[in-house]
Design a protein around this motif. Sequence first.
Motif, PDB file in Angstrom:
ATOM      1  N   LEU A   1       7.961  -4.884  -5.164  1.00 28.46           N
ATOM      2  CA  LEU A   1       6.516  -5.320  -4.570  1.00 28.46           C
ATOM      3  C   LEU A   1       5.544  -5.282  -5.557  1.00 28.46           C
ATOM      4  CD1 LEU A   1       6.455  -2.995  -1.212  1.00 28.46           C
ATOM      5  CD2 LEU A   1       6.257  -5.553  -1.323  1.00 28.46           C
ATOM      6  N   PHE A   2       5.711  -4.709  -6.820  1.00 27.79           N
ATOM      7  CA  PHE A   2       5.002  -4.692  -7.871  1.00 27.79           C
ATOM      8  C   PHE A   2       4.849  -6.120  -8.535  1.00 27.79           C
ATOM      9  CE2 PHE A   2       5.256  -0.084  -7.060  1.00 27.79           C
ATOM     10  CZ  PHE A   2       3.839   0.545  -6.936  1.00 27.79           C
ATOM     11  N   LYS A   3       6.054  -6.368  -8.638  1.00 30.87           N
ATOM     12  CA  LYS A   3       6.596  -7.587  -9.317  1.00 30.87           C
ATOM     13  C   LYS A   3       5.865  -8.838  -8.423  1.00 30.87           C
ATOM     14  CE  LYS A   3      10.474  -6.998 -12.060  1.00 30.87           C
ATOM     15  NZ  LYS A   3      12.105  -6.962 -11.858  1.00 30.87           N
ATOM     16  N   MET A   4       6.052  -8.756  -7.185  1.00 27.57           N
ATOM     17  CA  MET A   4       5.531  -9.691  -6.381  1.00 27.57           C
ATOM     18  C   MET A   4       4.058  -9.829  -6.456  1.00 27.57           C
ATOM     19  SD  MET A   4       6.002 -10.123  -2.230  1.00 27.57           S
ATOM     20  CE  MET A   4       7.681  -9.591  -2.014  1.00 27.57           C
ATOM     21  N   ALA A   5       3.317  -8.894  -6.512  1.00 25.25           N
ATOM     22  CA  ALA A   5       1.877  -8.468  -6.761  1.00 25.25           C
ATOM     23  C   ALA A   5       1.656  -9.488  -8.028  1.00 25.25           C
ATOM     24  CB  ALA A   5       1.402  -7.319  -6.680  1.00 25.25           C
ATOM     25  N   ASP A   6       2.002  -9.201  -8.969  1.00 28.90           N
ATOM     26  CA  ASP A   6       1.840  -9.696 -10.295  1.00 28.90           C
ATOM     27  C   ASP A   6       1.967 -11.407 -10.264  1.00 28.90           C
ATOM     28  OD1 ASP A   6       1.056  -7.532 -11.453  1.00 28.90           O
ATOM     29  OD2 ASP A   6       2.749  -7.366 -12.831  1.00 28.90           O
ATOM     30  N   GLN A   7       3.184 -11.715  -9.575  1.00 24.97           N
ATOM     31  CA  GLN A   7       3.474 -13.047  -9.406  1.00 24.97           C
ATOM     32  C   GLN A   7       2.421 -13.743  -8.573  1.00 24.97           C
ATOM     33  OE1 GLN A   7       7.452 -14.031  -8.434  1.00 24.97           O
ATOM     34  NE2 GLN A   7       8.456 -12.845 -10.140  1.00 24.97           N
TER      35      GLN A   7
ATOM     36  N   ARG B   1       9.929   5.126   3.389  1.00 22.32           N
ATOM     37  CA  ARG B   1       8.545   5.121   3.819  1.00 22.32           C
ATOM     38  C   ARG B   1       8.068   3.802   3.555  1.00 22.32           C
ATOM     39  NH1 ARG B   1       5.201   9.715   0.559  1.00 22.32           N
ATOM     40  NH2 ARG B   1       3.349   7.871   0.846  1.00 22.32           N
ATOM     41  N   ILE B   2       8.455   2.875   2.691  1.00 29.51           N
ATOM     42  CA  ILE B   2       7.922   1.423   2.750  1.00 29.51           C
ATOM     43  C   ILE B   2       8.330   0.816   4.018  1.00 29.51           C
ATOM     44  CG2 ILE B   2       8.026  -0.620   1.514  1.00 29.51           C
ATOM     45  CD1 ILE B   2       8.045   1.049  -1.449  1.00 29.51           C
ATOM     46  N   LEU B   3       9.765   0.886   4.264  1.00 35.01           N
ATOM     47  CA  LEU B   3      10.072  -0.222   5.521  1.00 35.01           C
ATOM     48  C   LEU B   3       9.666   0.555   6.651  1.00 35.01           C
ATOM     49  CD1 LEU B   3      13.871  -0.707   4.590  1.00 35.01           C
ATOM     50  CD2 LEU B   3      11.766  -2.080   4.179  1.00 35.01           C
ATOM     51  N   THR B   4       9.316   1.833   6.651  1.00 34.76           N
ATOM     52  CA  THR B   4       8.793   2.322   8.013  1.00 34.76           C
ATOM     53  C   THR B   4       7.395   2.060   8.156  1.00 34.76           C
ATOM     54  OG1 THR B   4      10.403   3.999   7.666  1.00 34.76           O
ATOM     55  CG2 THR B   4       8.647   4.749   9.424  1.00 34.76           C
TER      56      THR B   4
ATOM     57  N   LEU C   1       0.661  -1.301  -0.027  1.00 30.61           N
ATOM     58  CA  LEU C   1       0.092   0.125   0.086  1.00 30.61           C
ATOM     59  C   LEU C   1       0.779   1.318  -0.067  1.00 30.61           C
ATOM     60  CD1 LEU C   1      -2.891  -1.174   2.521  1.00 30.61           C
ATOM     61  CD2 LEU C   1      -3.019  -0.584  -0.087  1.00 30.61           C
ATOM     62  N   GLU C   2       2.033   1.240   0.976  1.00 30.30           N
ATOM     63  CA  GLU C   2       2.840   2.429   1.001  1.00 30.30           C
ATOM     64  C   GLU C   2       3.690   2.781  -0.540  1.00 30.30           C
ATOM     65  OE1 GLU C   2       2.511   4.199   3.425  1.00 30.30           O
ATOM     66  OE2 GLU C   2       3.789   5.725   2.608  1.00 30.30           O
ATOM     67  N   ALA C   3       3.939   1.480  -1.108  1.00 28.84           N
ATOM     68  CA  ALA C   3       4.539   1.776  -2.520  1.00 28.84           C
ATOM     69  C   ALA C   3       3.647   2.265  -3.534  1.00 28.84           C
ATOM     70  CB  ALA C   3       4.907   0.280  -2.989  1.00 28.84           C
ATOM     71  N   ILE C   4       2.473   1.837  -3.348  1.00 30.70           N
ATOM     72  CA  ILE C   4       1.355   2.342  -4.363  1.00 30.70           C
ATOM     73  C   ILE C   4       0.970   4.046  -4.016  1.00 30.70           C
ATOM     74  CG2 ILE C   4      -1.192   2.493  -4.868  1.00 30.70           C
ATOM     75  CD1 ILE C   4      -1.117  -0.798  -4.486  1.00 30.70           C
ATOM     76  N   ARG C   5       0.943   4.191  -2.839  1.00 31.16           N
ATOM     77  CA  ARG C   5       1.082   5.709  -2.562  1.00 31.16           C
ATOM     78  C   ARG C   5       2.175   6.424  -3.087  1.00 31.16           C
ATOM     79  NH1 ARG C   5      -0.675   3.460   2.883  1.00 31.16           N
ATOM     80  NH2 ARG C   5      -2.730   3.648   3.107  1.00 31.16           N
ATOM     81  N   CYS C   6       3.352   5.889  -2.765  1.00 29.60           N
ATOM     82  CA  CYS C   6       4.549   6.631  -3.330  1.00 29.60           C
ATOM     83  C   CYS C   6       4.365   6.533  -4.845  1.00 29.60           C
ATOM     84  CB  CYS C   6       5.641   5.874  -2.970  1.00 29.60           C
ATOM     85  SG  CYS C   6       6.332   5.816  -1.215  1.00 29.60           S
ATOM     86  N   GLU C   7       3.822   5.799  -5.381  1.00 22.62           N
ATOM     87  CA  GLU C   7       3.865   5.956  -6.976  1.00 22.62           C
ATOM     88  C   GLU C   7       2.827   7.093  -7.385  1.00 22.62           C
ATOM     89  OE1 GLU C   7       1.935   3.147  -9.415  1.00 22.62           O
ATOM     90  OE2 GLU C   7       3.358   3.420 -11.036  1.00 22.62           O
ATOM     91  N   SER C   8       1.739   6.840  -6.438  1.00 22.56           N
ATOM     92  CA  SER C   8       0.496   7.771  -7.005  1.00 22.56           C
ATOM     93  C   SER C   8       0.931   9.211  -6.664  1.00 22.56           C
ATOM     94  CB  SER C   8      -0.733   7.496  -6.496  1.00 22.56           C
ATOM     95  OG  SER C   8      -0.550   7.610  -5.058  1.00 22.56           O
ATOM     96  N   GLU C   9       1.799   9.478  -5.648  1.00 23.78           N
ATOM     97  CA  GLU C   9       2.184  10.611  -5.710  1.00 23.78           C
ATOM     98  C   GLU C   9       3.446  11.123  -6.432  1.00 23.78           C
ATOM     99  OE1 GLU C   9       3.482  10.884  -1.374  1.00 23.78           O
ATOM    100  OE2 GLU C   9       1.868   9.813  -0.586  1.00 23.78           O
ATOM    101  N   GLY C  10       3.650  10.509  -7.324  1.00 23.34           N
ATOM    102  CA  GLY C  10       4.519  10.982  -8.446  1.00 23.34           C
ATOM    103  C   GLY C  10       6.124  10.742  -7.773  1.00 23.34           C
ATOM    104  N   LEU C  11       6.358  10.162  -6.729  1.00 25.04           N
ATOM    105  CA  LEU C  11       7.563  10.237  -6.237  1.00 25.04           C
ATOM    106  C   LEU C  11       8.588   9.290  -7.205  1.00 25.04           C
ATOM    107  CD1 LEU C  11       7.398   9.532  -2.368  1.00 25.04           C
ATOM    108  CD2 LEU C  11       8.253  11.536  -3.548  1.00 25.04           C
ATOM    109  N   LEU C  12       8.094   8.209  -7.842  1.00 26.10           N
ATOM    110  CA  LEU C  12       8.966   7.346  -8.669  1.00 26.10           C
ATOM    111  C   LEU C  12       7.921   6.553  -9.346  1.00 26.10           C
ATOM    112  CD1 LEU C  12      11.655   5.616  -6.734  1.00 26.10           C
ATOM    113  CD2 LEU C  12      12.336   7.401  -8.131  1.00 26.10           C
ATOM    114  N   PRO C  13       8.176   6.208 -10.775  1.00 23.35           N
ATOM    115  CA  PRO C  13       7.445   5.103 -11.285  1.00 23.35           C
ATOM    116  C   PRO C  13       7.786   3.742 -10.693  1.00 23.35           C
ATOM    117  CG  PRO C  13       9.310   5.943 -12.768  1.00 23.35           C
ATOM    118  CD  PRO C  13       9.409   6.433 -11.491  1.00 23.35           C
ATOM    119  N   ARG C  14       6.698   2.748 -10.909  1.00 24.08           N
ATOM    120  CA  ARG C  14       6.549   1.475 -10.139  1.00 24.08           C
ATOM    121  C   ARG C  14       8.091   0.602 -10.497  1.00 24.08           C
ATOM    122  NH1 ARG C  14       1.202  -0.347 -13.312  1.00 24.08           N
ATOM    123  NH2 ARG C  14       0.711   1.708 -12.132  1.00 24.08           N
TER     124      ARG C  14
END
Lengths: 285, 76
Positions: A229-235, B10-13, A198-211
């Motif tokens: 994490l995105f790869k893990m989700a797909d697997q 952020r992710i690890l935290t 969920l945090e990875a998805i939020r970071c992407e949607s805030e435009g911090l980095l592409p997935r």
Amino acid sequence: MGDLRIGIVGAGTMGGEIAFIATQAGFPVIMKDIEQRFLDAGINKTKQIYEFKVKRRRMSPEEMDEKIRLISTTLNYDGFADADFVIEAVPENLELKQKVFAELEKACPDRAILATNTSALSITKIAEKTTCRDRVVGMHFFNPVSMMRLVEVIRGAETSDSTVDATCALAEAMGKSPVKCADSAGFIVNRLLCAAMLEAIRCESEGLLPRAEIDNALVKPDAGLPIGLFKMADQLGIDLLYKVMKILEDAFGERLAVPEIIKNLHDQGALGVKSGKGFYEYGKP
Amino acid sequence: MENRELVVSRILTAVVAEARRLVAEGVATAEDVDAAMTNGALFKKPPFAYTREIGEDEMNRRLSEYAEKYGPRFNP
């Protein structure tokens, strides 16, 4: 412990993998499913893992045959009257699991421990239709079972101490590292992986980095994940992830709610590697 | 802080915050949570080991900062 007879209900990938670790540790196994073709697929899965070991010269072909002879199969519960420990690995559906546990209570001796390999359902609810709730326990293996050391041993509301201890002892006898936990949504690993996702998805949607770059960053030594994490989700499969996240949302609310992007991928049938598209594109499955 | 570092932090935290709640609820011990994330998810930095690595005080400071910036899911 060496003469325990192990029952496995549900001969899917998980059932076949569990049959491998049980027979590898020397336990006789009786495997049950509802159709012969499922039993055949389960045994094939077990054989595949053994054949890989033989190919790598970690085991002789004779030894492999001896291990595979430890497995017998049934389409009803024949042979379960002698089972000491049963591991259920049928599809993740509460009504189905409740039905299987009611059947197991009738088919197995009073001493038998009845374990469920659920990854997300409540142990207490799975035991609800039985009168032997003290002997029902969660035994959550991780995929691929032959490689991953963790087993989450989950105590339902009425599970006894001796049931939990016997389950940990069996996990250890099969070469695993058991960890005890309470019957709480997502147990340990799925809950924490979803919090990370969920945090990875939020970071992407805030435009911090592409997935793809988030995934790359996560496998660097300073983060230390085995896979992005995105790869893990797909697997894992977006459908399974959606199911687990829904259970977490129901239990914990907003903080662990299913994000829009998972809902959308799920509704579009973009279920990850198996459907050729999820967070990433994979070409035709 | 560079975006890449911020994302990892952020992710690890976020995992640390959820792991603390899980332990506070009595679902499992901190030691077992780390063992589970190591053996079941192959994390090299499971939440409580990661906290020790960066220091308990720094983790608490980070949780407060993130809770203020990004939301109550980071509440220490």
